[in-house]
Design an enzyme around this catalytic site. Structure first.
Site, mmCIF file in Angstrom:
data_model
loop_
_atom_site.group_PDB
_atom_site.id
_atom_site.type_symbol
_atom_site.label_atom_id
_atom_site.label_comp_id
_atom_site.label_asym_id
_atom_site.label_seq_id
_atom_site.Cartn_x
_atom_site.Cartn_y
_atom_site.Cartn_z
ATOM 1 N N SER A 53 47.501 27.058 60.527
ATOM 2 C CA SER A 53 47.416 26.803 59.084
ATOM 3 C C SER A 53 46.116 27.289 58.442
ATOM 4 O O SER A 53 46.030 27.387 57.227
ATOM 5 C CB SER A 53 47.598 25.306 58.800
ATOM 6 O OG SER A 53 46.498 24.577 59.297
ATOM 7 N N HIS A 97 41.274 21.644 57.409
ATOM 8 C CA HIS A 97 41.659 22.398 56.211
ATOM 9 C C HIS A 97 40.477 22.553 55.265
ATOM 10 O O HIS A 97 39.456 21.893 55.418
ATOM 11 C CB HIS A 97 42.826 21.729 55.484
ATOM 12 C CG HIS A 97 44.160 22.014 56.111
ATOM 13 N ND1 HIS A 97 45.323 21.405 55.718
ATOM 14 C CD2 HIS A 97 44.518 22.843 57.130
ATOM 15 C CE1 HIS A 97 46.341 21.841 56.451
ATOM 16 N NE2 HIS A 97 45.872 22.713 57.326
ATOM 17 N N ASP A 136 47.635 19.784 50.472
ATOM 18 C CA ASP A 136 47.939 18.832 51.557
ATOM 19 C C ASP A 136 48.503 17.487 51.102
ATOM 20 O O ASP A 136 48.641 16.586 51.922
ATOM 21 C CB ASP A 136 46.671 18.568 52.377
ATOM 22 C CG ASP A 136 46.277 19.774 53.217
ATOM 23 O OD1 ASP A 136 47.112 20.675 53.397
ATOM 24 O OD2 ASP A 136 45.126 19.799 53.691
#
Length: 180
Positions: A56, A96, A122
């Protein structure tokens, strides 16, 4: 053949040698734990080293990259920074990038994250009804990385039998290693 040699070596060792090897093994394990605890104190992060488990964050980080984290609470969180955070109900922390930050007058900060390689933010990963992360959710911030070094961890998670075989081989090596 190899298993019989191993047991033969064990039988030939006297008790003193065996105790010495067991103590040696215990010293290695306790040293590793002390180093880990020291890193926790120095970095301020409960998990100073993490492995990237998904794609990701590509191209910034790839699956298997080892990240080094710090988590100093007086350090402000800024948009563009890469954070590792934990969400209630999920065991595995997520790596992230911070895309939005809301800072209130009293110093409270709320922020939103997104994987570089993901289409959407998210919010779908956060616990139900949660739209923003807070400082308490952060495990650490990426300060450096080693590419692909964490692949061993991923292989051991994907193939538990491999993990136990590797541990058995390492244990046998430490116990049977003769001091020269």
């Amino acid at each position: 053949g190899a298993a019989m040699d191993l047991f033969g070596d064990l039988r030939r060792m006297n008790k003193r040698q065996l105790y010495y090897q067991v103590l040696n093994f215990a010293m290695i394990v306790s040293s590793a734990l002390m180093i880990w605890k020291g890193l926790i104190v120095i970095t301020g992060s409960e998990s100073p080293i993490v492995v990237v488990l998904s794609g990701s964050m590509e191209p910034a980080f790839h699956r298997g990259d080892l990240l080094f984290l710090t988590n100093f609470h007086d350090d402000p969180i800024r948009a563009g920074e890469i954070v590792v955070f934990k969400v209630e109900g999920r065991d595995i922390p997520i790596v992230h990038r911070v895309i939005k930050v809301h800072e209130k007058g009293n110093g409270n900060i709320k922020f939103l994250t997104k994987g570089d390689n993901n289409e959407v933010d998210d919010r779908g990963l956060y616990k139900e009804g949660q739209n923003w992360l807070e400082k308490k959710d952060v495990v650490g911030r990426a300060r450096g990385f080693l590419p692909y070094v964490g692949m061993v961890t991923i292989i051991m998670n994907d193939y538990p039998k491999f993990k136990y075989a590797l541990l058995a081989v390492m244990g046998a090596y430490v116990l049977l290693k003769r001091e020269s």
